[in-house]
Each structure stands twice: as structure tokens, then as C-alpha cells.
Design a protein around this motif. Structure first.
Motif, PDB file in Angstrom:
ATOM      1  N   HIS A  91      22.800 -21.537 -22.272  1.00 16.41           N
ATOM      2  CA  HIS A  91      21.625 -21.659 -21.424  1.00 16.41           C
ATOM      3  C   HIS A  91      20.741 -20.422 -21.577  1.00 16.41           C
ATOM      4  O   HIS A  91      21.224 -19.329 -21.914  1.00 16.41           O
ATOM      5  N   ARG A  92      19.429 -20.620 -21.314  1.00 11.38           N
ATOM      6  CA  ARG A  92      18.475 -19.521 -21.356  1.00 11.38           C
ATOM      7  C   ARG A  92      17.694 -19.485 -20.043  1.00 11.38           C
ATOM      8  O   ARG A  92      17.222 -20.518 -19.560  1.00 11.38           O
ATOM      9  N   VAL A  93      17.543 -18.287 -19.486  1.00 14.10           N
ATOM     10  CA  VAL A  93      16.771 -18.065 -18.268  1.00 14.10           C
ATOM     11  C   VAL A  93      15.564 -17.207 -18.640  1.00 14.10           C
ATOM     12  O   VAL A  93      15.698 -16.240 -19.398  1.00 14.10           O
ATOM     13  N   LEU A  94      14.409 -17.559 -18.112  1.00 11.14           N
ATOM     14  CA  LEU A  94      13.182 -16.813 -18.383  1.00 11.14           C
ATOM     15  C   LEU A  94      12.725 -16.119 -17.114  1.00 11.14           C
ATOM     16  O   LEU A  94      12.618 -16.748 -16.057  1.00 11.14           O
ATOM     17  N   LEU A  95      12.466 -14.824 -17.206  1.00  2.47           N
ATOM     18  CA  LEU A  95      11.937 -14.034 -16.093  1.00  2.47           C
ATOM     19  C   LEU A  95      10.508 -13.643 -16.441  1.00  2.47           C
ATOM     20  O   LEU A  95      10.271 -13.001 -17.467  1.00  2.47           O
ATOM     21  N   ALA A  96       9.555 -14.044 -15.617  1.00  3.70           N
ATOM     22  CA  ALA A  96       8.144 -13.833 -15.939  1.00  3.70           C
ATOM     23  C   ALA A  96       7.425 -13.116 -14.804  1.00  3.70           C
ATOM     24  O   ALA A  96       7.617 -13.443 -13.631  1.00  3.70           O
ATOM     25  N   GLY A  97       6.593 -12.157 -15.177  1.00  2.00           N
ATOM     26  CA  GLY A  97       5.787 -11.447 -14.188  1.00  2.00           C
ATOM     27  C   GLY A  97       4.461 -11.027 -14.788  1.00  2.00           C
ATOM     28  O   GLY A  97       4.398 -10.650 -15.963  1.00  2.00           O
ATOM     29  N   HIS A  98       3.399 -11.102 -14.006  1.00  2.00           N
ATOM     30  CA  HIS A  98       2.100 -10.682 -14.519  1.00  2.00           C
ATOM     31  C   HIS A  98       1.898  -9.182 -14.311  1.00  2.00           C
ATOM     32  O   HIS A  98       2.312  -8.611 -13.290  1.00  2.00           O
ATOM     33  N   LEU A  99       1.266  -8.553 -15.296  1.00  2.00           N
ATOM     34  CA  LEU A  99       1.035  -7.110 -15.271  1.00  2.00           C
ATOM     35  C   LEU A  99      -0.224  -6.728 -14.519  1.00  2.00           C
ATOM     36  O   LEU A  99      -0.378  -5.565 -14.119  1.00  2.00           O
ATOM     37  N   ASP A 100      -1.137  -7.665 -14.336  1.00  3.63           N
ATOM     38  CA  ASP A 100      -2.438  -7.305 -13.776  1.00  3.63           C
ATOM     39  C   ASP A 100      -2.423  -7.279 -12.258  1.00  3.63           C
ATOM     40  O   ASP A 100      -1.553  -7.871 -11.604  1.00  3.63           O
ATOM     41  N   THR A 101      -3.410  -6.580 -11.713  1.00  2.00           N
ATOM     42  CA  THR A 101      -3.614  -6.511 -10.268  1.00  2.00           C
ATOM     43  C   THR A 101      -5.079  -6.830  -9.966  1.00  2.00           C
ATOM     44  O   THR A 101      -5.920  -6.869 -10.865  1.00  2.00           O
ATOM     45  N   VAL A 102      -5.346  -7.034  -8.704  1.00  3.80           N
ATOM     46  CA  VAL A 102      -6.735  -7.111  -8.257  1.00  3.80           C
ATOM     47  C   VAL A 102      -7.326  -5.702  -8.324  1.00  3.80           C
ATOM     48  O   VAL A 102      -6.604  -4.719  -8.521  1.00  3.80           O
ATOM     49  N   PRO A 103      -8.653  -5.548  -8.178  1.00  4.12           N
ATOM     50  CA  PRO A 103      -9.255  -4.211  -8.246  1.00  4.12           C
ATOM     51  C   PRO A 103      -8.622  -3.220  -7.271  1.00  4.12           C
ATOM     52  O   PRO A 103      -8.243  -3.570  -6.148  1.00  4.12           O
ATOM     53  N   ILE A 104      -8.514  -1.992  -7.721  1.00  4.39           N
ATOM     54  CA  ILE A 104      -7.901  -0.920  -6.938  1.00  4.39           C
ATOM     55  C   ILE A 104      -8.757  -0.619  -5.702  1.00  4.39           C
ATOM     56  O   ILE A 104      -9.986  -0.625  -5.766  1.00  4.39           O
ATOM     57  N   ALA A 105      -8.097  -0.371  -4.584  1.00  2.00           N
ATOM     58  CA  ALA A 105      -8.796  -0.099  -3.324  1.00  2.00           C
ATOM     59  C   ALA A 105      -8.340   1.254  -2.778  1.00  2.00           C
ATOM     60  O   ALA A 105      -7.764   1.341  -1.693  1.00  2.00           O
ATOM     61  N   ASP A 106      -8.578   2.313  -3.557  1.00  2.00           N
ATOM     62  CA  ASP A 106      -8.142   3.663  -3.174  1.00  2.00           C
ATOM     63  C   ASP A 106      -6.646   3.713  -2.911  1.00  2.00           C
ATOM     64  O   ASP A 106      -6.180   4.459  -2.039  1.00  2.00           O
ATOM     65  N   ASN A 107      -5.860   2.904  -3.668  1.00  2.00           N
ATOM     66  CA  ASN A 107      -4.416   2.867  -3.431  1.00  2.00           C
ATOM     67  C   ASN A 107      -3.618   3.041  -4.723  1.00  2.00           C
ATOM     68  O   ASN A 107      -2.569   2.421  -4.918  1.00  2.00           O
ATOM     69  N   VAL A 108      -4.104   3.881  -5.610  1.00  2.00           N
ATOM     70  CA  VAL A 108      -3.390   4.361  -6.795  1.00  2.00           C
ATOM     71  C   VAL A 108      -3.683   5.854  -6.881  1.00  2.00           C
ATOM     72  O   VAL A 108      -4.838   6.258  -6.692  1.00  2.00           O
ATOM     73  N   PRO A 109      -2.688   6.706  -7.133  1.00  2.00           N
ATOM     74  CA  PRO A 109      -1.313   6.422  -7.533  1.00  2.00           C
ATOM     75  C   PRO A 109      -0.429   5.979  -6.363  1.00  2.00           C
ATOM     76  O   PRO A 109      -0.862   5.961  -5.208  1.00  2.00           O
ATOM     77  N   ALA A 110       0.800   5.611  -6.725  1.00  2.00           N
ATOM     78  CA  ALA A 110       1.759   5.172  -5.714  1.00  2.00           C
ATOM     79  C   ALA A 110       2.150   6.324  -4.799  1.00  2.00           C
ATOM     80  O   ALA A 110       2.061   7.498  -5.163  1.00  2.00           O
ATOM     81  N   ARG A 111       2.597   5.941  -3.619  1.00  2.00           N
ATOM     82  CA  ARG A 111       3.033   6.941  -2.627  1.00  2.00           C
ATOM     83  C   ARG A 111       4.289   6.398  -1.965  1.00  2.00           C
ATOM     84  O   ARG A 111       4.340   5.239  -1.555  1.00  2.00           O
ATOM     85  N   ARG A 112       5.337   7.235  -1.879  1.00  2.00           N
ATOM     86  CA  ARG A 112       6.611   6.814  -1.274  1.00  2.00           C
ATOM     87  C   ARG A 112       6.833   7.574   0.030  1.00  2.00           C
ATOM     88  O   ARG A 112       6.853   8.809   0.049  1.00  2.00           O
ATOM     89  N   THR A 113       6.996   6.814   1.117  1.00  2.00           N
ATOM     90  CA  THR A 113       7.273   7.413   2.418  1.00  2.00           C
ATOM     91  C   THR A 113       8.191   6.504   3.211  1.00  2.00           C
ATOM     92  O   THR A 113       7.971   5.293   3.264  1.00  2.00           O
ATOM     93  N   GLY A 114       9.220   7.068   3.808  1.00  2.00           N
ATOM     94  CA  GLY A 114      10.066   6.331   4.747  1.00  2.00           C
ATOM     95  C   GLY A 114      10.626   5.038   4.219  1.00  2.00           C
ATOM     96  O   GLY A 114      10.665   4.028   4.932  1.00  2.00           O
ATOM     97  N   GLY A 115      11.071   5.023   2.973  1.00  3.31           N
ATOM     98  CA  GLY A 115      11.669   3.816   2.420  1.00  3.31           C
ATOM     99  C   GLY A 115      10.661   2.771   1.997  1.00  3.31           C
ATOM    100  O   GLY A 115      11.021   1.607   1.794  1.00  3.31           O
ATOM    101  N   ILE A 116       9.409   3.162   1.844  1.00  5.67           N
ATOM    102  CA  ILE A 116       8.337   2.242   1.456  1.00  5.67           C
ATOM    103  C   ILE A 116       7.610   2.811   0.241  1.00  5.67           C
ATOM    104  O   ILE A 116       7.358   4.014   0.167  1.00  5.67           O
ATOM    105  N   VAL A 117       7.266   1.939  -0.708  1.00 11.85           N
ATOM    106  CA  VAL A 117       6.402   2.319  -1.825  1.00 11.85           C
ATOM    107  C   VAL A 117       5.035   1.704  -1.568  1.00 11.85           C
ATOM    108  O   VAL A 117       4.906   0.480  -1.454  1.00 11.85           O
ATOM    109  N   HIS A 118       4.011   2.546  -1.451  1.00 11.82           N
ATOM    110  CA  HIS A 118       2.651   2.097  -1.208  1.00 11.82           C
ATOM    111  C   HIS A 118       1.861   2.129  -2.510  1.00 11.82           C
ATOM    112  O   HIS A 118       2.063   3.011  -3.336  1.00 11.82           O
TER     113      HIS A 118
END
Length: 381
Positions: A91-118
């Protein structure tokens, strides 16, 4: 991360004329696919990849897969990166995910706080991509053959979607007994998806001066019959493979009117039909035509739904491994593309769909870890 150097003098007597521009060199972001998926999520977010601008991330991911996953066959298609095992498993399983995002809204780079990745794309769907990429590098002897598809342009018009190009140019890379899309489901298992149909309904009238309205025929008033039929409509609930799909028929836009003193001679009501996957696209159109019999109707958008296919052996096994109770997917996703190819497909990812596309987009670290653990349990020998 391109660097451009302008050299104004000869260096060491060798070689670059005054005022010339040296060749552009690019330093790819370094992605450690063996790092934990939470850290990898943040690293993917830090490489901006708004739809149509995925090249830098695709380049970095391709380089990382070729260097860190020698057990995989790797293929580049536009700004999509594909990789697969060839172990001869049944058997074969396929895992698929898109690389693109909607336009950035002052939320890059990532920020990690309190067990959350923003950050932009944390929920939709770089956390899912991180889980898949981590498994690609670290799961060298899975009990099913596995194909990984990281594709471009999912968030924009369908004709630019990377899966369509891959289907046209590399059809065999999409063959599988089960496709799992890492769309945000908050760790739930969402099977299949609704189809979607949009139509424009037009009513006609006759223009007149509103001071002498009896000389005209108001097209907006004539749309009242359309709205009455919508108000009286009773949507179906349809159970398939234990998942209940609820249909919906809704007016989503109405346009009409010429000026503040003119009886309008045209009105257009846009209606969206979200239909259960037991209807084909053609059956959905026929149903809406029956509901609005006698009204001029134009189809403007149509995408079929996807049956859950949970009775297929590979899908049933994943349901057991996940420990989740499958539920219907309300909305349309690329699982429909796989269903059209006869491949059972589900949505399963760590992100919260309610946070997708927001300025506050984030993902819980433990949700990413849990998703990776479930998939490893399913795929590991």
C-alpha cells in the motif's frame, strides 16, 4: 536572502572591473528536517511564501530533502517539491500540504511564547508541512510506501493550484491508497468534503422614473420570489461512512439598481449551494435548477465534493491509528482532487481552522507534537 555585491575596485589585482555588478548569489535558508516539528514549523514560517512566491521555500525544502533524506526519490515540479519511498510495500499513503500562505499581516518571523507558535501560516498549514517534512526525513522504513507532496498556489485561483500541474505532468506521483492533507482540523479527522456551486439568478423588469413607477416593472421586487424560495428551502443532512454532511443553499450577494430615481430593470442574486458528496456536480446543478425553475440561471463556479471513502483498508487503518471519530468536512478542500482520481482522502492537521488567514494566526506546540505522533504510529513498522 539574495545578496547583491557591487565592486568598485579590482581586488587582489584580479578581476572585476570598476562599476560592474558581481553575479547574484543566493543563500538558501537552512532547514533541519530532523529537528522536532515545532521548531521546524517556526523555521518554515520564517521563509515567507505568499501564493506565487514559494520559490525560496521550495528551494530550501528540496535541498534539505536531497541532503537529509537519501532514502527518498525527489522530484521538483515548478515550485512544488515531491518525494517518495520505493520499498515495494503493498500500500501507498500520500501526505500532501501546500507551501503557500495568504499575504503576510505583520506576523513574520515566527514567535514562540507559552507553548504557542505565532506567525503567518502556522495554522494553515506550515505546521502540517513541518510534520510531513519531519516524517519524510526521519521515517526511513515505513510499513507503507509514502509519497510526500509539498505544493504551491493553493490559496488562490484553482487553475494555478500546483496539484493540477502535478496531475497533468506527473500523474503517477499522485497514485495512492489514501491521501492525507494537512489542512488545519485542530487534530480532528475530517473526511471527504462538500461540493460547492455558485449561480447567478437574474430577474428582468422595465425602467421608468420612480416618480411614475407605475410605468415601469421593478426587477428588484421580482427577486422576492427567489428569496421566498430560499427561505422555504429545507436542506438535507446526509450520512456517509458515519459522517453527516449538511447541505446549505444561501443567497450570498444581491445587486440591482441604476440610480436613486430609476425603477431598476435588472437584479442579480448570487446563490451558493454547498452540497453533500453523494451528489455529483451535475446533479447539484440540476437540483438548483429545479429549486429555481422559471428563473434565468447562470453557473459561475462549480467544484465537486469528495466521498469520505473510510471503508477503504488504508483509510480504516488510519482511523484506528488516530483514535479519532471521523467527521464530515464542512467546506471544500483539495481532497476533492484526489477523490476525482478514485483515491480516498481525509483532512488531518494540527492547526485550528478558525485561526487561518488571521493576524493572530498561531498553533499550539502540543497539537503539532500530537499530530506527528499519530502519523508516526500509523506509518512506522
Amino acid at each position: 536572502m539574495a545578496r547583491l555585491s557591487q565592486v568598485g575596485a579590482r581586488i587582489g589585482g584580479a578581476g572585476v572591473a570598476v562599476g560592474t555588478v558581481a553575479p547574484v548569489t543566493r543563500t538558501l535558508p537552512a532547514l533541519d528536517l530532523t529537528a522536532d516539528p515545532v521548531t521546524l514549523t517556526a523555521a518554515l514560517v520564517d521563509v515567507a511564501s505568499v501564493s506565487g512566491q514559494e520559490k525560496e521555500l521550495a528551494d530550501a525544502l528540496e535541498a534539505a530533502l536531497r541532503a537529509q533524506a537519501p532514502h527518498l526519490e525527489v522530484l521538483r515540479s515548478g515550485d512544488a517539491v515531491l518525494a517518495r519511498t520505493n520499498l515495494g510495500r503493498p500500500h501507498r499513503v500520500l501526505l500532501a500540504g501546500h507551501l503557500d500562505t495568504v499575504p503576510i499581516a505583520d506576523n513574520v518571523p515566527a514567535r514562540r511564547t507559552g507553548g504557542i507558535v505565532h506567525g503567518c501560516g502556522t495554522s494553515d498549514m506550515k505546521s502540517g508541512d513541518a510534520v510531513f517534512a519531519h516524517l519524510a526525513a526521519t521515517l526511513t522504513e515505513p510499513r507503507h510506501d509514502v509519497t510526500f507532496v509539498f505544493y504551491d498556489c493553493e490559496e488562490i485561483e484553482a487553475e494555478r493550484n500546483g496539484l493540477g500541474r502535478i496531475e497533468r505532468e506527473h500523474r503517477d506521483w499522485l497514485d495512492a491508497d489514501l491521501a492525507i492533507l494537512g489542512e488545519p482540523t485542530d487534530g480532528a479527522l475530517e473526511a471527504g468534503c462538500q461540493g460547492t456551486l455558485r449561480v447567478e439568478l437574474r430577474t428582468a423588469g422595465r425602467r421608468a422614473h420612480s416618480a411614475r413607477s407605475w410605468l415601469g416593472d421593478n426587477a428588484i421586487h421580482a427577486a422576492g420570489d427567489i428569496l421566498s424560495r430560499l427561505a422555504d428551502y429545507r436542506a438535507r443532512d446526509v450520512e456517509i461512512d458515519g459522517c453527516v454532511y449538511r447541505e446549505g443553499l444561501q443567497a450570498v450577494r444581491i445587486a440591482g439598481g441604476v440610480a436613486g430615481n430609476v425603477v431598476p430593470d435588472e437584479c442579480v442574486v448570487t446563490v451558493n449551494f454547498r452540497f453533500a458528496p453523494d451528489r455529483s456536480a451535475e446533479q447539484a446543478v440540476e437540483h438548483v435548477r429545479e429549486v429555481f425553475d422559471g428563473v434565468e440561471l447562470t453557473v459561475t463556479d462549480l467544484s465537486p465534493g469528495a466521498l469520505p471513502g473510510l471503508s477503504a483498508p488504508a483509510a480504516a487503518e488510519f482511523v484506528t491509528a488516530s483514535g479519532a471519530t471521523p467527521r464530515a468536512k464542512y467546506g471544500w478542500t483539495d481532497v476533492s482532487r484526489f477523490a476525482a482520481l478514485g483515491i480516498p482522502a481525509v483532512n488531518y492537521g494540527p492547526g485550528d481552522p478558525n485561526l487561518a488567514h488571521t493576524r493572530e494566526e498561531h498553533v499550539a506546540e502540543d497539537a503539532v507534537t500530537a499530530c506527528a505522533a499519530v502519523l508516526r504510529r500509523y506509518l512506522a513498522p
